[in-house]
Design a protein around this motif. Structure first.
Motif: not given
Length: 258
Positions: A98, A150-153, A102, A100
């Motif tokens: 995410n 999710s978690d692929r910003f 990255t 935060e």
């Protein structure tokens, strides 16, 4: 023969493995002369050999799509041999996290390959396609272009850019005979997926593979060849009325989840 690409010249970035390899082989089977742009020329050479084994034509060009000078030089050299009919912007990298978790260097790396790399190739190819009055560009987007994952910003950011670049190019060059579309796969079973599972879930590989497969409502991952078949249609004259469109190939993920 429907979907014939005889006498067509196609550039495929990242054609050495996974979806890019499948697209390269499928287009070659239909008669296209394939030019593979790859950092890893060893992988690309394997693809080239497999294409030649089935009677197709392929060439390998070592190229970093992040470097505009490299891209311009390679595409100029290709255009001197034959007009460029097709560009497949397939080269890309992933990142899990995410916003935060990255870090800036990871964000920049994803941006450079997945966004700037696509821009560089389009920038280099469009003048040649305008000159000949026709051309097909396909950008590899993702379901993450359209829905939250999710978690692929950083990855979602880059694939959203691929989608909107598609719309922009299609709008700007429709009068020049250039068609531009994008393909948005869900999870496709490639060596990248196997590597991800082996690295992160070494003790529960089969369980994790099944869990990832069930993410798609259809109950399995897609195959690279299935994405390649869609690309073949979009490259062919049978799709001459199709431009400025996003094509999900996702086992029902976007419409049937939730």
């Amino acid at each position: 023969m429907k979907f014939s690409l005889k006498n067509k010249t196609a550039i495929v970035t990242g054609g050495g493995s996974g979806i890019g390899k499948a697209i390269s082989k499928t287009l070659a089977e239909q008669g296209a002369h394939i030019h593979i742009l790859e950092l890893n020329v060893d992988n690309a050479a394997i693809t080239k050999n497999e294409i030649e084994e089935i009677g197709g034509k392929a060439e390998v060009h070592q190229c970093n799509v992040v470097n505009q000078k490299d891209v311009l030089e390679v595409i100029s050299a290709i255009s001197e041999k034959s007009p460029i009919d097709i560009l497949i912007n397939n080269a890309g990298i992933a990142h899990v996290g995410n916003v935060e978790n990255t870090p800036e260097d990871a964000f920049d790396r994803v941006y450079n390959v997945n966004v700037k790399g696509v821009y560089n190739c389009i920038y280099a190819v469009v003048p040649h396609m305008k000159k000949k009055g026709s051309g097909v560009i396909i950008n590899m987007a993702s379901i993450a272009s359209s829905v939250g994952i999710s978690d692929r910003f950083a990855y979602s950011m880059s694939k959203g850019a691929a989608l909107t670049m598609t719309y922009s190019v299609a709008k700007d060059y429709v009068k020049d005979g250039i068609r531009c579309n994008c393909i948005s796969p869900a999870r496709i079973h490639t060596p990248f997926v196997d590597g991800f599972i082996n690295e992160n879930y070494p003790d529960t590989k089969e369980e994790m593979f099944e869990k990832l497969s069930q993410t798609q409502p259809i109950g399995r991952m897609g195959l690279p060849e299935e994405v390649a078949n869609l690309a073949l249609y979009l490259c062919s004259d049978e799709a001459s009325f199709v431009t400025g469109t996003n094509f999900p190939i996702d086992g029902g993920f976007i419409k049937l989840n939730g």
